[in-house]
Design a protein around this motif. Structure first.
Motif, PDB file in Angstrom:
ATOM      1  N   ASP A 213     -24.447 -52.467  16.917  1.00  0.00           N
ATOM      2  CA  ASP A 213     -24.056 -52.675  18.311  1.00  0.00           C
ATOM      3  C   ASP A 213     -25.035 -51.931  19.214  1.00  0.00           C
ATOM      4  O   ASP A 213     -24.920 -50.727  19.422  1.00  0.00           O
ATOM      5  N   ASP A 214     -25.993 -52.682  19.761  1.00  0.00           N
ATOM      6  CA  ASP A 214     -26.994 -52.088  20.635  1.00  0.00           C
ATOM      7  C   ASP A 214     -26.819 -52.520  22.089  1.00  0.00           C
ATOM      8  O   ASP A 214     -27.733 -52.373  22.901  1.00  0.00           O
ATOM      9  N   ARG A 215     -25.647 -53.057  22.435  1.00  0.00           N
ATOM     10  CA  ARG A 215     -25.431 -53.583  23.785  1.00  0.00           C
ATOM     11  C   ARG A 215     -24.255 -52.927  24.510  1.00  0.00           C
ATOM     12  O   ARG A 215     -24.020 -53.211  25.677  1.00  0.00           O
ATOM     13  N   GLY A 216     -23.505 -52.107  23.811  1.00  0.00           N
ATOM     14  CA  GLY A 216     -22.287 -51.560  24.391  1.00  0.00           C
ATOM     15  C   GLY A 216     -22.512 -50.774  25.667  1.00  0.00           C
ATOM     16  O   GLY A 216     -21.777 -50.921  26.646  1.00  0.00           O
ATOM     17  N   THR A 217     -23.538 -49.919  25.677  1.00  0.00           N
ATOM     18  CA  THR A 217     -23.799 -49.080  26.853  1.00  0.00           C
ATOM     19  C   THR A 217     -24.145 -49.937  28.067  1.00  0.00           C
ATOM     20  O   THR A 217     -23.601 -49.738  29.165  1.00  0.00           O
ATOM     21  N   ARG A 218     -25.055 -50.901  27.877  1.00  0.00           N
ATOM     22  CA  ARG A 218     -25.445 -51.770  28.993  1.00  0.00           C
ATOM     23  C   ARG A 218     -24.267 -52.626  29.444  1.00  0.00           C
ATOM     24  O   ARG A 218     -24.067 -52.834  30.657  1.00  0.00           O
ATOM     25  N   ALA A 219     -23.500 -53.125  28.504  1.00  0.00           N
ATOM     26  CA  ALA A 219     -22.350 -53.961  28.854  1.00  0.00           C
ATOM     27  C   ALA A 219     -21.358 -53.196  29.723  1.00  0.00           C
ATOM     28  O   ALA A 219     -20.823 -53.729  30.698  1.00  0.00           O
ATOM     29  N   LYS A 220     -21.114 -51.923  29.382  1.00  0.00           N
ATOM     30  CA  LYS A 220     -20.173 -51.114  30.166  1.00  0.00           C
ATOM     31  C   LYS A 220     -20.733 -50.839  31.559  1.00  0.00           C
ATOM     32  O   LYS A 220     -19.987 -50.846  32.552  1.00  0.00           O
ATOM     33  N   GLU A 221     -22.040 -50.612  31.674  1.00  0.00           N
ATOM     34  CA  GLU A 221     -22.649 -50.405  32.992  1.00  0.00           C
ATOM     35  C   GLU A 221     -22.456 -51.637  33.877  1.00  0.00           C
ATOM     36  O   GLU A 221     -22.130 -51.513  35.069  1.00  0.00           O
ATOM     37  N   LEU A 222     -22.632 -52.803  33.289  1.00  0.00           N
ATOM     38  CA  LEU A 222     -22.479 -54.045  34.060  1.00  0.00           C
ATOM     39  C   LEU A 222     -21.021 -54.301  34.412  1.00  0.00           C
ATOM     40  O   LEU A 222     -20.705 -54.738  35.530  1.00  0.00           O
ATOM     41  N   LEU A 223     -20.118 -54.029  33.470  1.00  0.00           N
ATOM     42  CA  LEU A 223     -18.690 -54.202  33.760  1.00  0.00           C
ATOM     43  C   LEU A 223     -18.264 -53.307  34.923  1.00  0.00           C
ATOM     44  O   LEU A 223     -17.503 -53.739  35.798  1.00  0.00           O
ATOM     45  N   ASP A 224     -18.773 -52.085  34.947  1.00  0.00           N
ATOM     46  CA  ASP A 224     -18.398 -51.143  36.002  1.00  0.00           C
ATOM     47  C   ASP A 224     -18.838 -51.621  37.386  1.00  0.00           C
ATOM     48  O   ASP A 224     -18.282 -51.168  38.400  1.00  0.00           O
ATOM     49  N   MET A 225     -19.801 -52.522  37.440  1.00  0.00           N
ATOM     50  CA  MET A 225     -20.228 -53.062  38.736  1.00  0.00           C
ATOM     51  C   MET A 225     -19.157 -53.970  39.330  1.00  0.00           C
ATOM     52  O   MET A 225     -19.108 -54.173  40.544  1.00  0.00           O
ATOM     53  N   PHE A 226     -18.292 -54.532  38.486  1.00  0.00           N
ATOM     54  CA  PHE A 226     -17.233 -55.432  38.958  1.00  0.00           C
ATOM     55  C   PHE A 226     -15.940 -54.692  39.329  1.00  0.00           C
ATOM     56  O   PHE A 226     -15.159 -55.190  40.147  1.00  0.00           O
ATOM     57  N   ILE A 227     -15.678 -53.566  38.686  1.00  0.00           N
ATOM     58  CA  ILE A 227     -14.352 -52.954  38.753  1.00  0.00           C
ATOM     59  C   ILE A 227     -13.904 -52.616  40.174  1.00  0.00           C
ATOM     60  O   ILE A 227     -12.787 -52.999  40.590  1.00  0.00           O
ATOM     61  N   PRO A 228     -14.695 -51.893  40.981  1.00  0.00           N
ATOM     62  CA  PRO A 228     -14.220 -51.587  42.342  1.00  0.00           C
ATOM     63  C   PRO A 228     -13.952 -52.851  43.159  1.00  0.00           C
ATOM     64  O   PRO A 228     -12.994 -52.899  43.946  1.00  0.00           O
ATOM     65  N   TRP A 229     -14.792 -53.865  42.984  1.00  0.00           N
ATOM     66  CA  TRP A 229     -14.612 -55.119  43.725  1.00  0.00           C
ATOM     67  C   TRP A 229     -13.322 -55.814  43.293  1.00  0.00           C
ATOM     68  O   TRP A 229     -12.573 -56.325  44.146  1.00  0.00           O
ATOM     69  N   LEU A 230     -13.046 -55.832  41.996  1.00  0.00           N
ATOM     70  CA  LEU A 230     -11.803 -56.444  41.510  1.00  0.00           C
ATOM     71  C   LEU A 230     -10.584 -55.696  42.047  1.00  0.00           C
ATOM     72  O   LEU A 230      -9.596 -56.308  42.452  1.00  0.00           O
ATOM     73  N   ALA A 231     -10.654 -54.376  42.038  1.00  0.00           N
ATOM     74  CA  ALA A 231      -9.525 -53.575  42.518  1.00  0.00           C
ATOM     75  C   ALA A 231      -9.218 -53.868  43.981  1.00  0.00           C
ATOM     76  O   ALA A 231      -8.050 -53.919  44.396  1.00  0.00           O
ATOM     77  N   GLU A 232     -10.258 -54.100  44.770  1.00  0.00           N
ATOM     78  CA  GLU A 232     -10.071 -54.327  46.204  1.00  0.00           C
ATOM     79  C   GLU A 232      -9.756 -55.778  46.535  1.00  0.00           C
ATOM     80  O   GLU A 232      -8.907 -56.053  47.400  1.00  0.00           O
ATOM     81  N   ASN A 233     -10.416 -56.717  45.855  1.00  0.00           N
ATOM     82  CA  ASN A 233     -10.318 -58.123  46.233  1.00  0.00           C
ATOM     83  C   ASN A 233      -9.358 -58.949  45.387  1.00  0.00           C
ATOM     84  O   ASN A 233      -8.900 -60.004  45.829  1.00  0.00           O
ATOM     85  N   VAL A 234      -9.059 -58.486  44.180  1.00  0.00           N
ATOM     86  CA  VAL A 234      -8.096 -59.196  43.331  1.00  0.00           C
ATOM     87  C   VAL A 234      -7.096 -58.175  42.777  1.00  0.00           C
ATOM     88  O   VAL A 234      -6.982 -57.975  41.560  1.00  0.00           O
ATOM     89  N   PRO A 235      -6.340 -57.509  43.652  1.00  0.00           N
ATOM     90  CA  PRO A 235      -5.461 -56.417  43.214  1.00  0.00           C
ATOM     91  C   PRO A 235      -4.349 -56.866  42.279  1.00  0.00           C
ATOM     92  O   PRO A 235      -3.795 -56.041  41.538  1.00  0.00           O
ATOM     93  N   GLU A 236      -4.005 -58.178  42.318  1.00  0.00           N
ATOM     94  CA  GLU A 236      -2.934 -58.660  41.438  1.00  0.00           C
ATOM     95  C   GLU A 236      -3.276 -58.534  39.960  1.00  0.00           C
ATOM     96  O   GLU A 236      -2.392 -58.577  39.098  1.00  0.00           O
ATOM     97  N   LEU A 237      -4.557 -58.359  39.648  1.00  0.00           N
ATOM     98  CA  LEU A 237      -4.948 -58.172  38.246  1.00  0.00           C
ATOM     99  C   LEU A 237      -4.527 -56.800  37.726  1.00  0.00           C
ATOM    100  O   LEU A 237      -4.390 -56.604  36.520  1.00  0.00           O
ATOM    101  N   GLY A 238      -4.372 -55.861  38.622  1.00  0.00           N
ATOM    102  CA  GLY A 238      -3.998 -54.508  38.204  1.00  0.00           C
ATOM    103  C   GLY A 238      -5.142 -53.740  37.574  1.00  0.00           C
ATOM    104  O   GLY A 238      -4.922 -52.741  36.878  1.00  0.00           O
TER     105      GLY A 238
END
Length: 238
Positions: free
Chosen positions: A129-154
């Protein structure tokens, strides 16, 4: 004497009818076992969590169906081990002994004497598994936006994620899976120069859905674009 004989005959008839009713009530009620996907998009590596979705259809009975699974050169986890009207996850983890070979798993569903089985298999190639670190960095780019714009996801910055490799042989577009208590997120990113360095996520609610119900894209990571809605895939990525 005739009256006694008639009474005995009537009693035997009643007992026979009751016995027939018991036999009918104990008859096994059929169902069908569905496993998704039927095959992977390529191979796996040892230690990867290969997550199959299991459901029961064409169900003529009621009550929970017990699940079990056996396989070669792997460990297996099942969540939950009994299902009724929802989806379970059968997690197959190839061991080192499976490399350069194939993992085969038989999934069994049983209720009141009725049994259904399904077999899945996939190849295992060398790799890590040589992609986990990069994948988490990219996922973190979505999290604040999801929390603010799609709060129903929790989904918030406090949501805990567990990740696993998927489709290790895909290079131009890399893939990874993340699981929280409620959601599965498939993330894919394009290994190209701007403005073609997009990253996309799709989300499936675990144990309730067998396909994604949300999808979003950052058109260019380098440009730090805001996420936008994207076409929802028709099936999960495996």
């Amino acid at each position: 004497m005739k009256g006694r004989i008639v009474s005995i005959v009537v009693l035997m008839a009643v007992l026979l009818s009751l016995c027939v009713g018991c036999s009918s009530s104990n008859e096994a009620k059929s169902f069908s076992l569905v496993v998704i996907p039927s095959e992977l998009k390529g191979f796996s590596i040892s230690g990867q969590k290969v997550v199959y979705l299991v459901s029961i259809t064409d169900d003529e009975g009621s009550g929970p169906v017990e699940l079990s699974a056996e396989g070669t050169n792997c460990t297996i986890e099942i969540f939950p081990e009994a299902i009724e009207g929802e989806f379970a996850e059968v997690v197959v983890i190839p061991t080192e002994d499976s490399v350069d070979g194939e993992v085969t798993v038989e999934i069994k569903a049983v209720r009141d004497g009725w049994e259904e089985t399904a077999e899945v298999s996939f190849g295992v190639v060398p790799g890590e598994d040589d992609r986990g670190t990069r994948a988490k960095e990219l996922l973190d780019m979505f999290i604040p936006w999801l929390a603010e714009n799609v709060p129903e996801l929790g989904i918030t910055e406090d949501t805990v994620w567990e990740g696993t490799m998927v489709s290790p042989q895909w290079l131009v577009v890399s893939h990874y899976l993340f699981f929280s208590e409620k959601w599965e997120i498939h993330i894919a990113w394009h290994n190209m120069i701007p403005p073609y360095d997009w990253v996309r996520i799709d989300l499936r609610e675990r144990f309730k859905e067998d396909a994604p119900s949300y999808s979003f894209e950052i058109p260019s990571v380098t440009a730090e674009d805001e996420p936008v809605e994207y076409d929802i895939p028709e099936e999960i990525w495996r």
